[in-house]
Design an enzyme around this catalytic site. Structure first.
Site, mmCIF file in Angstrom:
data_model
loop_
_atom_site.group_PDB
_atom_site.id
_atom_site.type_symbol
_atom_site.label_atom_id
_atom_site.label_comp_id
_atom_site.label_asym_id
_atom_site.label_seq_id
_atom_site.Cartn_x
_atom_site.Cartn_y
_atom_site.Cartn_z
ATOM 1 N N ASP A 194 0.773 -1.085 -0.089
ATOM 2 C CA ASP A 194 0.100 -0.144 -0.113
ATOM 3 C C ASP A 194 0.839 1.197 -0.176
ATOM 4 O O ASP A 194 1.087 1.649 0.989
ATOM 5 C CB ASP A 194 -0.665 -0.129 1.176
ATOM 6 C CG ASP A 194 -1.960 0.940 1.097
ATOM 7 O OD1 ASP A 194 -1.795 2.041 0.228
ATOM 8 O OD2 ASP A 194 -2.905 1.233 1.800
ATOM 9 N N HIS A 199 0.177 7.989 3.733
ATOM 10 C CA HIS A 199 0.765 7.406 4.697
ATOM 11 C C HIS A 199 2.150 7.807 4.958
ATOM 12 O O HIS A 199 2.900 7.224 5.993
ATOM 13 C CB HIS A 199 0.485 5.973 4.713
ATOM 14 C CG HIS A 199 -0.999 5.596 4.763
ATOM 15 N ND1 HIS A 199 -1.851 5.872 5.542
ATOM 16 C CD2 HIS A 199 -1.386 5.043 3.709
ATOM 17 C CE1 HIS A 199 -2.988 5.677 5.161
ATOM 18 N NE2 HIS A 199 -2.842 4.784 3.886
#
Length: 290
Positions: A194, A199
């Site tokens: 991911d 993030h």
């Protein structure tokens, strides 16, 4: 509008081959905090953690299914489907529902078939349900639904879908544990596939409305399942039959997750807070087990 519900629902499923090895499983487990004593300040490795980190005795936590094959997570795949044309900065992972048909093997080759199974109009947002069914030569392995929350894309008068705020568990929890999140946890977790810049990239996080990068919802999801398995299921990953959670708040790397568990006959209900802020981050969380 950028989300065309009719077109998205009518689109043909997409299939792709996936494969994984024990190394992928070990990396995922490290990405959700495996390998250390979770309940005390001890620099040594807890021998019980070797079931997650040592290839000769490897047990696969079922939430690994959400990253198996190291492809894009369901949230990102949903954005490439017909009828969906939205800015990634307006997208949040709203929840994840995983059904296990068999225990996840430590290595495997399978076919993953994905489609948009539902589109809901929440008024201020659209919610897409990206369903992925995974099968191997022996039959179905797992089914997972990623709920994709797209801000600013609701309001067309469509189906609102099921209620998103279930009643909290009643009474005092049977167990409460705390799990620290490393400051670099998101950077380690993203190596399982991911690569959403939300993030890792402060500039992108700011464009999405956050003052710094946030932890992947699926990282919190994995940390929580591991806490339940280790605490109430005797460390037996094969006991898990299903796992559903709603992501209702963000977690920042470096925080502590407080995991509260209520055990029933065949399920554990869970809520998770970011302890330092006393903010609920996972609700409607249920681990179904044998």
């Amino acid at each position: 509008m950028p989300v065309d519900a009719a077109l998205a629902l009518a689109a043909a499923p997409r299939s792709a081959g996936i494969s994984w090895t024990p190394r992928d499983v070990q990396l995922y487990h490290l990405g959700i905090g495996a390998g250390a004593h979770p309940d005390r300040d001890d620099p040594a490795i807890d021998p019980a953690e070797l079931r997650y980190t040592l290839e000769s005795r490897l047990h696969v936590l079922p939430s690994f299914a959400t990253v198996a094959g190291a492809g894009s997570p369901g949230v990102i795949r949903a954005l490439s489907m017909p009828g969906v044309d939205v800015d990634l900065a307006r997208v949040l992972h709203g929840g994840q529902d995983l059904t296990l048909h068999r225990p996840v093997p430590a290595s495997g080759t399978a076919t993953a078939t994905s489609r948009i199974a539902a589109v809901y109009d929440k008024g201020e947002a659209a919610v897409l349900v990206m369903r992925t069914e995974v099968t191997d030569a022996e039959g179905p392995l797992w089914t997972d639904d990623a709920r994709v929350f797209v801000r600013g894309e609701g309001g067309w008068g469509g189906d609102r879908g099921p209620a998103s705020r279930p009643d909290p568990p009643a009474g005092a929890p049977d167990r409460t544990v705390e799990r620290p999140v490393r400051p670099d946890q998101a950077l380690l977790y993203r190596l399982s596939g991911d690569l959403n810049p939300l993030h890792a990239d402060p500039e992108f996080a700011g464009r999405a409305g956050f003052d710094r990068p946030v932890l992947h919802g699926l990282c919190s999801y994995g940390i929580t399942l591991k806490a339940v398995v280790d605490t109430l299921l005797g460390g037996d990953v094969t006991e898990v039959r299903g796992y559903d959670a709603r992501f209702t708040g963000v977690v920042y790397p470096g925080e502590t997750l407080r995991v509260r568990m209520w055990r029933g006959e065949d399920r554990v209900r869970v809520t998770v807070d970011a302890a330092e802020r006393n903010t609920t981050v996972l609700t409607g969380t249920v681990v179904q087990h044998l």
